[in-house]
Scaffold this motif. Sequence first.
Motif, mmCIF file in Angstrom:
data_model
loop_
_atom_site.group_PDB
_atom_site.id
_atom_site.type_symbol
_atom_site.label_atom_id
_atom_site.label_comp_id
_atom_site.label_asym_id
_atom_site.label_seq_id
_atom_site.Cartn_x
_atom_site.Cartn_y
_atom_site.Cartn_z
ATOM 1 N N THR A 168 -13.383 3.947 20.909
ATOM 2 C CA THR A 168 -14.228 2.804 20.562
ATOM 3 C C THR A 168 -14.635 2.004 21.796
ATOM 4 O OG1 THR A 168 -12.313 1.395 20.195
ATOM 5 C CG2 THR A 168 -13.202 2.558 18.278
ATOM 6 N N ASP A 169 -13.842 2.109 22.870
ATOM 7 C CA ASP A 169 -14.159 1.384 24.108
ATOM 8 C C ASP A 169 -13.493 2.091 25.294
ATOM 9 O OD1 ASP A 169 -11.431 0.666 24.096
ATOM 10 O OD2 ASP A 169 -11.851 -1.242 23.138
ATOM 11 N N SER A 170 -13.653 1.538 26.486
ATOM 12 C CA SER A 170 -13.143 2.197 27.686
ATOM 13 C C SER A 170 -11.619 2.173 27.796
ATOM 14 C CB SER A 170 -13.761 1.565 28.936
ATOM 15 O OG SER A 170 -13.400 0.206 29.012
ATOM 16 N N SER A 171 -10.949 1.324 27.027
ATOM 17 C CA SER A 171 -9.484 1.282 27.068
ATOM 18 C C SER A 171 -8.856 2.372 26.189
ATOM 19 C CB SER A 171 -8.975 -0.088 26.621
ATOM 20 O OG SER A 171 -9.158 -0.246 25.231
ATOM 21 N N TRP A 172 -9.647 2.982 25.332
ATOM 22 C CA TRP A 172 -9.193 4.035 24.421
ATOM 23 C C TRP A 172 -8.087 3.519 23.505
ATOM 24 C CZ3 TRP A 172 -9.154 9.727 26.377
ATOM 25 C CH2 TRP A 172 -10.397 10.026 26.964
ATOM 26 N N SER A 173 -8.116 2.230 23.167
ATOM 27 C CA SER A 173 -7.072 1.671 22.308
ATOM 28 C C SER A 173 -7.258 2.074 20.836
ATOM 29 C CB SER A 173 -7.046 0.144 22.433
ATOM 30 O OG SER A 173 -8.295 -0.408 22.081
ATOM 31 N N ARG A 174 -8.486 2.462 20.469
ATOM 32 C CA ARG A 174 -8.773 2.960 19.131
ATOM 33 C C ARG A 174 -9.689 4.167 19.237
ATOM 34 N NH1 ARG A 174 -9.303 -1.539 14.608
ATOM 35 N NH2 ARG A 174 -7.661 -2.915 15.338
ATOM 36 N N LEU A 175 -9.524 5.065 18.273
ATOM 37 C CA LEU A 175 -10.331 6.280 18.259
ATOM 38 C C LEU A 175 -10.991 6.428 16.898
ATOM 39 C CD1 LEU A 175 -7.662 8.720 19.740
ATOM 40 C CD2 LEU A 175 -9.442 7.496 21.001
ATOM 41 N N PHE A 176 -12.202 6.952 16.903
ATOM 42 C CA PHE A 176 -12.860 7.370 15.678
ATOM 43 C C PHE A 176 -12.768 8.886 15.615
ATOM 44 C CE2 PHE A 176 -15.502 3.449 16.285
ATOM 45 C CZ PHE A 176 -15.109 2.827 15.110
ATOM 46 N N SER A 177 -12.560 9.428 14.427
ATOM 47 C CA SER A 177 -12.542 10.876 14.270
ATOM 48 C C SER A 177 -13.112 11.249 12.915
ATOM 49 C CB SER A 177 -11.103 11.410 14.405
ATOM 50 O OG SER A 177 -10.271 10.889 13.391
ATOM 51 N N GLY A 178 -13.544 12.475 12.814
ATOM 52 C CA GLY A 178 -14.112 12.948 11.556
ATOM 53 C C GLY A 178 -13.796 14.395 11.312
ATOM 54 N N SER A 179 -13.673 14.725 10.026
ATOM 55 C CA SER A 179 -13.386 16.108 9.672
ATOM 56 C C SER A 179 -14.396 16.618 8.656
ATOM 57 C CB SER A 179 -11.972 16.240 9.102
ATOM 58 O OG SER A 179 -11.827 15.515 7.912
#
Length: 107
Positions: free
Chosen positions: A96-107
Amino acid sequence: GHSDSIYALATNPTASLIASGSVDTDVRLWDPRTPSMNFKLRGHSDVVRRLQLSDDGRRLLSCSSDRTLRVWNLGQRRCEQVFSPHVDSIYCVAPTDSSWSRLFSGS
């Protein structure tokens, strides 16, 4: 190189590093200025579907048909975190941002 078809490619903004993911379940890192592979990351047990390199080239996200997301530390050449948020193959992942503190994923 890979022993089977490549399904995923990623590069950092300066194109000094290329990551490739394959049906052979490996992630490989390449320096495009040389003809040889830098190193291989092993951990997935099924097709690697998507890769995302951090802007600084120090970390890599990967997702796979094995239903896992992995965060790799490229300097240490190891997996830092494994997530299993889906019940089926994961086809996409993005921070979600450059810190990679959250991720979006899809299946």
